[in-house]
Scaffold this active site. Structure first.
Site, mmCIF file in Angstrom:
data_model
loop_
_atom_site.group_PDB
_atom_site.id
_atom_site.type_symbol
_atom_site.label_atom_id
_atom_site.label_comp_id
_atom_site.label_asym_id
_atom_site.label_seq_id
_atom_site.Cartn_x
_atom_site.Cartn_y
_atom_site.Cartn_z
ATOM 1 N N MET A 193 23.726 10.232 3.130
ATOM 2 C CA MET A 193 23.558 11.569 3.690
ATOM 3 C C MET A 193 23.844 11.589 5.184
ATOM 4 O O MET A 193 24.428 12.543 5.712
ATOM 5 C CB MET A 193 22.149 12.094 3.419
ATOM 6 C CG MET A 193 21.948 13.551 3.807
ATOM 7 S SD MET A 193 23.035 14.695 2.912
ATOM 8 C CE MET A 193 22.127 14.890 1.377
ATOM 9 N N LYS B 26 -17.854 -1.443 4.859
ATOM 10 C CA LYS B 26 -18.152 -2.510 3.915
ATOM 11 C C LYS B 26 -19.645 -2.695 3.702
ATOM 12 O O LYS B 26 -20.092 -2.973 2.578
ATOM 13 C CB LYS B 26 -17.521 -3.823 4.383
ATOM 14 C CG LYS B 26 -17.670 -4.947 3.364
ATOM 15 C CD LYS B 26 -16.880 -6.182 3.751
ATOM 16 C CE LYS B 26 -17.002 -7.263 2.674
ATOM 17 N NZ LYS B 26 -16.197 -8.460 3.005
ATOM 18 N N GLU C 127 0.822 -1.215 0.000
ATOM 19 C CA GLU C 127 0.000 0.000 0.000
ATOM 20 C C GLU C 127 0.854 1.262 0.000
ATOM 21 O O GLU C 127 0.451 2.275 -0.581
ATOM 22 C CB GLU C 127 -0.951 0.008 1.197
ATOM 23 C CG GLU C 127 -2.084 -1.000 1.110
ATOM 24 C CD GLU C 127 -1.727 -2.361 1.691
ATOM 25 O OE1 GLU C 127 -2.618 -3.221 1.761
ATOM 26 O OE2 GLU C 127 -0.551 -2.546 2.086
ATOM 27 N N PHE D 211 -11.904 -7.221 13.559
ATOM 28 C CA PHE D 211 -10.736 -7.639 12.796
ATOM 29 C C PHE D 211 -10.405 -6.594 11.738
ATOM 30 O O PHE D 211 -11.256 -6.150 10.986
ATOM 31 C CB PHE D 211 -11.002 -8.994 12.133
ATOM 32 C CG PHE D 211 -9.875 -9.468 11.266
ATOM 33 C CD1 PHE D 211 -8.651 -9.817 11.809
ATOM 34 C CD2 PHE D 211 -10.028 -9.548 9.883
ATOM 35 C CE1 PHE D 211 -7.603 -10.249 11.003
ATOM 36 C CE2 PHE D 211 -8.996 -9.982 9.074
ATOM 37 C CZ PHE D 211 -7.777 -10.339 9.636
ATOM 38 N N GLN D 212 -9.151 -6.187 11.703
ATOM 39 C CA GLN D 212 -8.627 -5.192 10.772
ATOM 40 C C GLN D 212 -9.372 -3.857 10.859
ATOM 41 O O GLN D 212 -9.578 -3.175 9.858
ATOM 42 C CB GLN D 212 -8.634 -5.723 9.330
ATOM 43 C CG GLN D 212 -7.615 -6.832 9.109
ATOM 44 C CD GLN D 212 -7.380 -7.159 7.649
ATOM 45 O OE1 GLN D 212 -8.248 -6.945 6.801
ATOM 46 N NE2 GLN D 212 -6.209 -7.686 7.342
#
Length: 690
Positions: free
Chosen positions: A594, A275, A163, A225-226
């Site tokens: 760097m 959902k 993602e 969940f999630q």
């Protein structure tokens, strides 16, 4: 205060980012926010509000700043107590309307009254906004959206392998095309994996619409969940965010999301869709306009404003243009201004290409790793024309020393940036493009009237003398080390020569990023794609994928470091599967370059976890050539200068993606360098002893 425990827009801290969908061009509170008790109005009356952790007690010196309370249910019908400063207006009952109209009628696949799922409504809403490409990774809470995408042949989905990769790809798409980038993720870890990219887009003013699936409404707040509270997580790093609570909201919310993302100062908007709403059925009603009460964009600069700027130019003997990312879309106007006045141009990291860097009036980049002569010009100027910039610390260093002799003219669309870091003598809240168009018109009229300007020739000669005295450390391709090693600066110059400067360049973050900015000059905007404000390592490869998808006929090259590249190396799979012809050039010094440079300069070369190669010393690690071949991407490694041109030729002529791993010495430093918090007088130009 009660009810504010999970709200970021509470009494104790109200961020300008939370309030402002255009970063100051209209304040917009999230719909889920709680209003502030009466004590807050007393703070407003005394012209005090908080932005992040810094308190600001000076009102923005413009009259087009608005607080919107219309979206806050608790505020409906509530009378404001206390007197307000003259520069602030409460727009609740009579808010102006922003309207956006479609260029051509949209032909839906559905009959007007035909029922369809919420996910299909969402996808059609995207189509109606002209979206033909998204970056989306499926999951349980976004499964319905992906099913709907299969029923929408006009939209292509590029399946990145993480993602974070997809949100960086959406950023690359938006930066190089000027369009709104769209990414979609599932709930929980899918949504939180977008967070760095969303914050990156906010810092760099990139228009994104990020859509996340969410658990069903009846499970929100129950640790399902999630489930993550992505609204709360992203509220301070988005321009606006919205939790959809009804299927009938989707058409309006998506249309508003695109309008907010791309208008004013662009930025990311997040839409969270449960959902169960994706699964419901409806016959949607499509809005023709966007009605956002209280969302006011600044009006164009007035003639009086720009006549004051023209007068400053006429009177100045030492003017300098300081141009940033907020002027990318005003490239033509900047060029005309320079043609009329001869004023030299210094550009920020985000503004490179706004003015042609190969032009004789270009002073290249200014700031920490800018040219000596650009920083010299700013330091000694009597007029600083700052257009589309925010005076960030990597440009200014010690603020009180930055342009200390100059009258400052600051034009920016975001009133929150005016006087935030540097006090402006002339402050104009406006889109830079129409402001400069009007300025050029006034200057043309003055020229026709024979209006005289102060003599600036001595100033221009002085700057040219500084240019001759202080070129970049490796100014030409003849500086080849005797041992035949490949210096990264020269590698980029050779790449520039072989591509004729016409490639789209993306980068990660680090030394390679600064060298690319220094040694690959850009003559057009939107060919330089990098993570500036947030400095996100891992940005280079996925953003290059977005560029290749947006502009498939252009050469796209990711100039990267081994540390940055490894952070999103999985996107090589995306490049091969999606047939995106991204060329990856890794300047591999086996270190976090760097940070090593800072260790060398300020910490006695004491290494604190900056070596990222094989501690046993058994060759280059990891082997990017073998890694790339595992993704079926052609690859090779080169370590000698004599072999580099041939390797570049193979890379540029091989169809599809390609990886070239170039081993370079880790002792090289990016120069010039102004130490953090330093000023022009502290400039370091002495190379590191190799």
């Amino acid at each position: 205060t009660s009810g504010c425990s999970r709200s970021l827009t509470c009494l104790q801290e109200i961020s300008a980012k939370d309030m402002d969908p255009a970063f100051g061009a209209g304040f917009l509170f999230p719909a889920s926010s709680k209003w502030i008790p009466e004590t807050r109005t007393k703070d407003i009356s005394s012209q005090t509000f908080l932005r992040g952790s810094a308190q600001k007690s000076r009102a923005v010196p413009q009259s087009n700043v608005y607080f919107n309370v219309a979206n806050i249910p608790e505020m409906q019908g509530i009378r404001m107590e206390g007197s307000l400063p003259q520069d602030f207006h409460i727009m609740a009952d009579k808010a102006a309307t922003s309207r956006a109209t479609s260029a051509a009628p949209f032909q839906s696949r559905y009959k007007p009254a035909e029922l369809r799922k919420g996910a299909d409504v969402l996808v059609e809403a995207l189509e109606r906004e002209g979206v033909d490409l998204v970056f989306a990774y499926p999951g349980g809470a976004s499964l319905e959206i992906h099913q709907a995408l299969t029923r929408a042949p006009s939209i292509r989905n590029i399946l990145c392998r993480h993602e974070q990769g997809e949100v960086f790809a959406a950023e690359g798409y938006a930066k190089c095309s000027g369009k709104v980038g769209v990414c979609i993720a599932t709930s929980g870890p899918g949504a939180t994996n977008l967070v760095t990219g969303i914050a990156d887009a906010l810092m760099d003013s990139v228009p994104l619409v990020c859509i996340t699936g969410q658990v069903p409404r009846h499970l929100i707040g129950k640790d399902a969940f999630q489930e993550t509270p992505i609204m709360e997580i992203t509220r301070s790093i988005t321009k606006h965010n919205h939790l959809v609570t009804s299927i009938d909201e989707i058409p309006r919310v998506i249309k508003a999301a695109f309008h907010i993302a791309k208008s004013g100062r662009p930025g990311p908007v997040l839409v969270d869709i449960p959902k169960d709403i994706q699964q419901q059925l409806t016959a949607p009603v499509w809005p023709d306009t966007v009605d956002l009460e209280g969302y006011q964009l600044p009006p164009p600069a007035t003639r009086a404003d720009m006549e004051e700027v023209a007068l400053a130019i006429r009177q100045s003997k030492k003017p300098i243009l300081y141009v940033g990312g907020g002027a990318l879309h005003a490239s033509d106007e900047v060029r005309e201004l320079v043609a009329r006045t001869g004023i030299p141009v210094a550009q920020t990291l985000m503004g490179l290409g706004t003015f042609p860097m190969t032009h004789e009036k270009s002073l290249q980049m200014l700031g920490m790793h800018g040219t000596v002569y650009s920083n010299y010009a700013v330091h000694h100027a009597d007029l600083l024309l700052a257009f589309g910039v925010r005076f960030d610390d990597r440009v200014t260093g010690k603020l009180e020393k930055f342009a200390q002799h100059a009258k400052v003219v600051h034009i920016d669309i975001d009133p929150a940036e005016i006087d935030k870091n540097k006090i402006a003598h002339v402050a104009i809240v406006s889109d830079v493009k129409p402001a400069l168009a009007l300025l050029n018109k006034i200057l043309a009229e003055d020229e026709a009237k024979g209006v005289k300007q102060a003599d600036k020739s001595a100033w221009y000669n002085d700057i040219e003398e500084q240019r001759r005295k202080h070129p970049y450390v490796h100014a030409n391709l003849s500086d080849i080390p005797e041992d035949g090693q490949i210096l990264p600066q020269l590698a980029i110059q050779l790449l520039y020569k072989m591509t004729e400067g016409k490639a789209i360049i993306t980068t990660g973050v680090g030394q390679h990023q600064m060298w690319a900015a220094q040694y690959y000059p850009f003559d057009s905007p939107r060919n330089w794609i990098t993570s500036g404000g947030l400095g996100s390592m891992g940005f280079g490869l996925p953003s290059a994928l977005g560029c290749a998808a947006a502009r498939p006929n252009d050469m796209v090259i990711d100039i990267d470091g081994d540390g940055s590249f490894l952070m999103n190396v999985q996107e090589l799979a995306t490049a091969w599967v999606e047939k995106l012809a991204v060329k990856s050039v890794i300047l591999n010094n086996q270190h976090l370059g760097m940070v090593v440079q800072w260790e060398d300069r300020f910490y006695g070369s004491n290494r604190g976890d900056t070596f990222i190669g094989d501690p046993t010393g058994q060759g280059i690690f990891p082997d990017f050539v073998d890694v790339a071949k595992g993704f079926r991407v052609p690859a090779e490694r080169v370590s000698k200068w004599a072999d580099l041109e041939g390797a570049f030729h193979r890379m540029l002529t091989t169809p599809g993606p390609y990886l070239l791993d170039i081993t370079v010495p880790y002792q090289e430093h990016v120069l010039p360098m102004i130490p953090g918090g330093g000023s022009f007088e502290d400039t370091i130009t002495t190379p590191n002893k190799r």
